[in-house]
Design a protein around this motif. Sequence first.
Motif, PDB file in Angstrom:
ATOM      1  N   GLN A   5      15.142  98.605  -4.602  1.00 25.23           N
ATOM      2  CA  GLN A   5      15.106  98.953  -3.320  1.00 25.23           C
ATOM      3  C   GLN A   5      15.339 100.339  -2.792  1.00 25.23           C
ATOM      4  O   GLN A   5      14.593 101.295  -2.548  1.00 25.23           O
ATOM      5  CB  GLN A   5      16.778  98.909  -2.951  1.00 25.23           C
ATOM      6  CG  GLN A   5      16.428  99.231  -1.105  1.00 25.23           C
ATOM      7  CD  GLN A   5      17.359  98.602   0.458  1.00 25.23           C
ATOM      8  OE1 GLN A   5      18.085  97.538  -0.538  1.00 25.23           O
ATOM      9  NE2 GLN A   5      17.647  98.706   0.781  1.00 25.23           N
ATOM     10  N   TYR A   6      15.752 100.828  -4.040  1.00 21.70           N
ATOM     11  CA  TYR A   6      15.411 102.876  -3.749  1.00 21.70           C
ATOM     12  C   TYR A   6      15.092 103.983  -4.836  1.00 21.70           C
ATOM     13  O   TYR A   6      15.256 104.715  -5.005  1.00 21.70           O
ATOM     14  CB  TYR A   6      17.400 103.255  -3.319  1.00 21.70           C
ATOM     15  CG  TYR A   6      17.467 102.741  -2.312  1.00 21.70           C
ATOM     16  CD1 TYR A   6      17.413 103.046  -0.614  1.00 21.70           C
ATOM     17  CD2 TYR A   6      19.109 101.783  -1.843  1.00 21.70           C
ATOM     18  CE1 TYR A   6      17.224 102.524   0.475  1.00 21.70           C
ATOM     19  CE2 TYR A   6      19.226 101.214  -0.811  1.00 21.70           C
ATOM     20  CZ  TYR A   6      18.431 101.087   0.502  1.00 21.70           C
ATOM     21  OH  TYR A   6      19.061 100.751   1.814  1.00 21.70           O
ATOM     22  N   GLY A  42      18.378 106.048  -5.731  1.00 18.61           N
ATOM     23  CA  GLY A  42      19.782 104.807  -5.572  1.00 18.61           C
ATOM     24  C   GLY A  42      20.006 103.964  -6.958  1.00 18.61           C
ATOM     25  O   GLY A  42      21.370 104.198  -7.300  1.00 18.61           O
ATOM     26  N   MET A  75      20.041 105.312   2.399  1.00 15.19           N
ATOM     27  CA  MET A  75      19.918 105.165   0.678  1.00 15.19           C
ATOM     28  C   MET A  75      21.751 104.648   0.883  1.00 15.19           C
ATOM     29  O   MET A  75      21.782 103.721  -0.040  1.00 15.19           O
ATOM     30  CB  MET A  75      19.777 106.492   0.049  1.00 15.19           C
ATOM     31  CG  MET A  75      19.624 105.226  -1.425  1.00 15.19           C
ATOM     32  SD  MET A  75      19.140 106.261  -2.464  1.00 15.19           S
ATOM     33  CE  MET A  75      20.484 107.664  -1.717  1.00 15.19           C
ATOM     34  N   SER A  99      19.190 101.346   6.751  1.00 14.84           N
ATOM     35  CA  SER A  99      18.978 101.745   5.153  1.00 14.84           C
ATOM     36  C   SER A  99      17.872 101.641   4.622  1.00 14.84           C
ATOM     37  O   SER A  99      16.792 101.268   5.813  1.00 14.84           O
ATOM     38  CB  SER A  99      19.500  99.823   4.294  1.00 14.84           C
ATOM     39  OG  SER A  99      18.872  99.642   4.583  1.00 14.84           O
TER      40      SER A  99
END
Length: 318
Positions: free
Chosen positions: A123-124, A128, A259, A318
Amino acid sequence: MQLFIETLSFTLHVTAPVFILVFLGLFFRRIDLINDEFNRVASRLVFNVTLPTLVFLNLLRTDLTQVFALDLLVYVAVVTLLAFAWLVWRARRLAATEDRGVFVQGSFRGNLGILGLALAGNQYGEAGLALASILLALLIVQYNLLSVVALSLWRNQPGEGLNWKRMLLDIIRNPLIIAVALAVPFSLYQIPVPELGIKVGSYFASMTLPLALLCIGAALDLQALRVTSSSALMATAYKLVLLPLPMLFGAWLLGYEGMTLGVLFLIFSCPTAAASYVMARAMGGNAVLAANIVALTTIFGTLSISLGVFALHWSGLS
């Protein structure tokens, strides 16, 4: 409609690759492409070498001043302790003594080292992964200590004391904690690492998550689900929904977003760690219940985590 489709696409991009690999591991085990010996050796390789390398390199490449926050670590530690206290109180209602500690451990101990890092990375990206790695260093210690306490509260052999010294040594010698401890000064003080070392380490790191996710799937025992109990279902509900939601809501009230909020959700809602089964069996708990919780949270976690990622992205949090 366009926003819905985009959000759904984003969700599948984050969660689908991770859980597809898990279920491929289960499939490969069923057709004997992966056996127990391969799984044992591969899991040791991941835990001792490739995963620590992945954590080290991602922290090395990240500006820790941008992702390290003492207040966040304090919040995570406090809500984990509160969740543990609630679960201990709740477990007292279970009739079977050997189920209580297993229920508590299975309800809070997530598989952060593999699934948490994989989801955060999907996702990041590297930022992340770095934030998840810092939280992982804290929670590895906290989860191990609280798991031993939980399983000892209702232990079947009350005359046996805890070997706290050995347990603390095991935590200190944990390869993931060592990787974080080494990476932090290298990152903060920009200590140079030879390019050859970075390249070799990158080869190791790149194989970590695919191999580890396949191992998780291969270790799933679906036959244990035939004797699934209400305790296993209750622990699954706590692990995937009933605990992550208030923990995430508290973080949102404190002003966390973007995040940070997304990584917190992925950390809090991870399926139960397979190590909980090993510890439960070693300490006289209900090993069948522990296996059920691992399997149920992994299976239903595909849905709950996907829905959570979808909701957070849809709402713009997010």
